[in-house]
Write an enzyme that holds these catalytic residues in place. Structure first.
Site, short mmCIF file in Angstrom:
data_model
loop_
_atom_site.label_atom_id
_atom_site.label_comp_id
_atom_site.label_asym_id
_atom_site.label_seq_id
_atom_site.Cartn_x
_atom_site.Cartn_y
_atom_site.Cartn_z
N GLU A 1 0.87 -1.17 0.00
CA GLU A 1 0.00 0.00 0.00
C GLU A 1 0.91 1.22 0.00
O GLU A 1 1.49 1.57 1.03
CB GLU A 1 -0.89 -0.03 1.26
CG GLU A 1 -1.85 -1.19 1.30
CD GLU A 1 -3.15 -0.89 0.56
OE1 GLU A 1 -3.52 0.29 0.47
OE2 GLU A 1 -3.79 -1.85 0.08
N CYS B 1 -1.62 9.13 2.50
CA CYS B 1 -1.38 8.61 1.16
C CYS B 1 -2.51 8.95 0.21
O CYS B 1 -2.35 8.93 -1.00
CB CYS B 1 -1.17 7.11 1.21
SG CYS B 1 -2.42 6.28 2.20
#
Lengths: 493, 513
Positions: free
Chosen positions: B247, B282
């Site tokens: 991720e 993110c």
């Protein structure tokens, strides 16, 4: 290395073609799938000849294991394409007012498929079907160990498919290395664990996701079946699952058998009977069994029997014809477990039978070894069946048959642990070459003021009830009727 | 040597000095012994694997007991958790609750609600090619898995994957980020206190400890962090053929058309940037693309709403997180101080090095080769790029690696459709920012440089499971067509069956075709 600039140019062109969006069209994908189907159906004879040339594969095997299964897969893909391409809506709770959510599959881009020599058409085209159905452009690298098939694939794909989007690169390890240096959006690899590691390590540079279809020692557990019909069928299926599938050179071939001590001789006798019935007195002459792919593998298999103790355990067969690369169906009983034949994947027509005191001990035996791509169990005992499923781990488990799971579109085909990761076949092929993009659409109309700073106790309370999908709670808080819970009170607010 | 005349205090000092010296030696020795090296990592994995092999983590009861323990932990220790988050990131309690604690709770409740259903084998249809047969797909745990988490949502990004691993029946080792030390050591305590230590463990540390862990053979690794370290993780995993979920991040664009509800749009962009760990996420809005004529309106709406949210002096606002570390602070200040950028500041730009705070900063039309447009910002700086036509946004977005999320603000249905078609990203959200990851039923993961694999909800369960195919065949109905010797008649029959054409099959059976 003169290949590099030309290869890079080709790949750039393919990427540009992909960026043009042509391959995303359902009509393009359909045309490619139809093109593949035409190739296989029109060139059936050529395909069978190539397989005979490279592997001595009988045409029925060729049809059953490669041509037939590919036609089946293509028919399924053509029928299901629209369904596979459509987004899947996610059900949202009521509080998500005026919001919609779905999963939209999109192609990954430029993909690399590295296939193997034992099922050169099947293992090249099954992934390619998935890649194309998912809207990607693809480079296929077939194995140089099956050169006739490799060059037929190259010419067939050039003739029947869109050359801007699908290319075949022939060659050996050097060409594969060059390909692995390039940037891919996905790599699909079928082969050995050793090369699998090399592929995955090369994929690191560009963070390329990979699917690795590897192998392992696939055991067949044979219970002491009482019915003669059952044991007869079992024996037939084991023989075909071993000797009758590319002479045991398949990642899902039965590698070895586990059977109870007291039942072993019955099993062996029946196997001898049926091998004779199926292949005659001279199996080589029957031209029904594939040959060993090349001298290297022939020598490897020959050396498995070099060990004196192993040689002593041979109870049937054992004769080898080096010139014609033929090894007859060979059965061994209880070769030493430390010998290479019991520690490496055999990938040939040698079948060790290992005896255990009680059939349940097979579970422990299997668990001491790396997880295989398939586990087979011939038994009607439902308890044993349940135990096999829950106490062992493998890519797949098949009861009372072998190899057939390869043809089941609704079942994912892939390994676990040393036998690989990722899966394909049926819709799983489409998914493996797609990115599942989550798309959420919101409206401007529903805007909760309590999402935004400055943070107050009241807002925190409101958000808490909203997040718990607590409609009633929300109402109460809004009306000022709900007491804040103790823990919301803190001096940071 | 010391004569009786030497004063007692001096003797005492010498004694104390010798004591301290001995203590420090033994302290160093025991500190060395406590170093988590390859040998310790290997021992840990072997121990967990033994416990996993005993079968205890496979049962529904065990998984539920762990999930319920996590719920209890969240209820009892919420304050400790938000306190630790405040310590590490100055994260406002509100944000901490909404973006971390509440998400973990929701993840746990979903797993508890659905676990029985997820664990059930999936019965699938079989066709004539394997007739007669029945088949199912069985989910089984992979074994011993490693979760490496990060510092910006240190609690959520540790617990959420761990919940997934546990619900799938695995044993799990968690390596939290050392850049959020208060949360890291809190996790050690909480997991030791609430969860089954024979199967769930935490290893604290930095590069040496992570390296030691990565040398081991895991059955799966889930890593959240940067693409640079993602490569290191994948390379280590390749040695053991370990599948990975990465991720990562990227520059998440927000395209804003001029037909939007300006106020709501501005608020949502702020919520997805400054109210979201001060842009250190993110999935934060990294940069905005909008029409040239519309930019001034957007900027003034943002200014207005920013003041509403954070007051006149946002750098002092307690409702915004600080920058996590001096390193990150220096990096962000560098982005602002670059020549071609420093004169493009239309709002903010103030910084307080002592407090590690940077004011919400908006840049207008920085050049595309500026550093701030080349790397993931991960901070409270928002570049706005203007275009003539809104369709120009595609060229800009596609010139960069595929991001983890892409946002679009518009009421134009065609534009929405085109955007979804043209832009590839991990996930996409239209008319809002960031909150799509809280939506049940959707996978959370990246593509290309933003990562591989996904999790959340059932996707977590699936990602930490092996989907084992099981095919049941019977001994009855055995067709001799499958077996040698192969006759032409058998071949015809086989072809007919694969074709699925019933007429052909009958003809072949009767020997007529």
């Amino acid at each position: 290395m003169a290949m590099m600039p030309a290869l890079e140019r080709d790949l750039n062109n393919m990427s540009e073609y992909y960026e043009s969006g042509k391959t995303k069209d359902a009509s393009w994908r359909e045309s490619q799938l139809k093109g593949l189907r035409s190739f296989i159906m029109e060139k059936q004879d050529h395909i069978m000849n190539a397989l005979m040339q490279d592997l001595g594969k009988h045409q029925l095997e060729a049809f059953r294991d490669e041509i037939g299964t590919l036609i089946k897969t293509l028919n399924l893909a053509l029928k299901s394409l629209k369904d596979w391409m459509s987004g899947k809506k996610a059900k949202l709770p009521q509080i998500a007012l005026l919001t919609s959510a779905e999963i939209v599959p999109e192609p990954l881009g430029l993909v690399l498929i590295i296939s193997s020599w034992n099922f050169p058409f099947g293992l090249s085209l099954e992934p390619l079907i998935g890649a194309v159905a998912a809207g990607n452009v693809a480079v296929l690298k077939p194995s140089e160990l099956s050169p006739a098939c490799s060059s037929l694939l190259a010419s067939g794909i050039a003739t029947y498919l869109d050359n801007n989007a699908i290319k075949v690169v022939q060659g050996g390890p050097e060409e594969t290395q060059q390909l692995l240096q390039q940037r891919w959006d996905k790599i699909f690899f079928t082969g050995s664990a050793r090369v699998g590691r090399i592929v995955m390590s090369a994929a690191v540079k560009h963070l390329t996701p990979v699917t690795l279809e590897l192998g392992g020692k696939c055991p067949a557990v044979v219970d002491s079946l009482s019915s003669s019909w059952d044991i007869g069928t079992t024996v037939k299926r084991i023989i075909v699952g071993k000797f009758g599938t590319c002479a045991g050179q398949a990642c899902i071939s039965i590698d070895y058998v586990l059977v109870e001590k007291g039942y072993c001789s019955k099993l062996v006798e029946l196997m001898k009977v049926w091998i004779k019935k199926m292949y005659g007195d001279n199996p080589q002459r029957s031209k029904t069994i594939a040959r060993i792919v090349n001298k290297h593998h022939f020598s490897r298999l020959k050396s498995l029997l070099d060990d004196k103790m192993v040689k002593q355990s041979v109870v049937y067969g054992g004769s080898m014809d080096e010139e014609n690369l033929f090894i007859e169906p060979t059965i061994l009983v209880n070769p030493p477990l430390e010998a290479a034949i019991m520690s490496e994947e055999i990938f040939g027509p040698l079948l060790p039978i290992i005896t255990v005191e009680k059939i349940e001990e097979s579970i422990k035996f299997i668990n001491c070894r790396p997880k295989p791509l398939a586990i087979y169990a011939f038994t009607k005992n439902q308890t044993l069946q349940r135990r096999m499923i829950s106490e062992t781990s493998s890519g797949s488990v098949t009861f009372n048959d072998a190899i057939l799971q390869y043809a089941a579109d609704s079942l994912p085909f892939g390994g676990v642990g040393e036998s690989g990761f990722g899966m394909y076949h049926g819709k799983f092929s489409f998914d493996t070459f797609s990115h599942q993009k989550a798309v959420v659409r919101r409206s401007f109309l529903t805007d909760f003021w309590y999402r935004y700073p400055p943070w107050t106790l009241n807002k925190l309370q409101l958000l808490e009830v909203s997040y718990n999908y607590d409609y009633l709670g929300l109402l109460l808080v809004l009306l000022g009727l709900k007491r804040p819970s103790k823990r919301l009170i803190s001096d940071h607010i | 040597m010391l004569s009786k005349a030497t004063s007692l205090p001096i003797k005492l000092c010498c004694f104390l000095f010798i004591l301290m010296f001995c203590n420090s030696i033994s302290g160093a020795r025991s500190r060395r012994e406590q170093v988590f090296d390859g040998e310790k990592a290997n021992f840990l994995v072997r121990e967990l694997r033994k416990n996993f092999d005993s079968g205890r983590t496979k049962s529904y009861e065990w998984r539920v007991s762990q999930l319920e323990a996590i719920v209890k932990m969240l209820e009892e220790k919420e304050e400790e958790i938000t306190d630790a988050l405040y310590k590490d990131l100055s994260k406002p309690q509100f944000e901490a609750f909404i973006s971390e604690v509440s998400q973990v709770k929701s993840s746990c409740s979903e797993a508890l609600q659905e676990l029985k259903h997820w664990m059930k084998p999936d019965k699938v249809k079989t066709t004539i090619t394997t007739f007669p047969s029945s088949a199912e797909i069985v989910s089984e745990p992979l074994g011993v898995v490693l979760v490496i988490s990060t510092w910006n949502f240190p609690f959520l990004l540790s617990m959420d994957p761990v919940i997934g691993a546990i619900s799938a029946g695995n044993a799990v080792v968690l390596k939290p980020s050392e850049i959020a030390p208060a949360v890291s050591s809190l996790l050690v305590n909480l997991i030791e206190q609430y969860l089954d230590n024979s199967a769930v463990r935490v290893v604290e540390g930095a590069i040496p400890e992570t390296t030691a862990l990565l040398e081991q053979k895991w059955d799966k690794i889930l890593y959240t962090g940067s693409a640079r370290v993602g490569r290191i993780v994948m390379a280590a995993a390749a040695k053991h053929l370990t599948p990975v979920i990465l991720e990562l991040g990227g520059k998440c664009p927000a395209v804003v058309e001029s037909d939007v509800n300006l106020q709501v749009t501005a608020r949502r962009i702020i919520a997805g940037k400054w109210a979201c760990n001060s842009g250190q996420a993110c999935i934060s809005v990294d940069y905005v693309i909008t029409r040239k004529e519309f930019a001034p309106k957007l900027i003034s709406a943002l200014k207005e709403e920013l003041e509403q949210f954070f007051g006149k002096d946002p750098i002092e606002s307690k409702d915004m997180s600080r920058i996590v570390s001096p390193n990150q602070f220096a990096r962000l200040v560098n982005l602002l101080d670059e020549d071609k950028v420093s004169d493009k500041i239309v709002l903010g730009g103030q910084r307080d090095e002592k407090k590690l705070r940077i004011a919400p900063t908006i840049l207008l039309d920085v050049p595309e080769d500026a550093m701030v447009m080349q790397e993931e910002i991960f901070g409270p700086i928002l570049p706005i790029i203007t275009v003539g036509n809104i369709e120009d946004c595609y060229r800009i977005i596609k010139s960069k690696p595929k991001p983890l999320a892409a946002y679009l603000f518009t009421n134009n249905e065609q534009l929405k459709k085109d955007y979804v078609e043209n832009i590839s990203s991990g996930g996409m959200l239209i008319n809002d920012a960031v909150i799509h990851v809280a939506t049940r039923g959707l996978p959370f993961g990246g593509v290309e440089e933003s990562g591989m694999g996904c999790y959340h909800g059932k996707f977590s369960f699936d990602s930490f499971s092996h989907k084992k195919s099981v095919l049941y065949r019977s001994f009855d109905a055995d067709s001799s067509m499958r077996y040698p010797p192969y006759t032409p008649q058998k071949e015809k029959l086989l072809k007919a069956i694969i074709g699925g054409n019933i007429v052909q099959i009958i003809l072949a059976l009767l020997g007529w075709s």
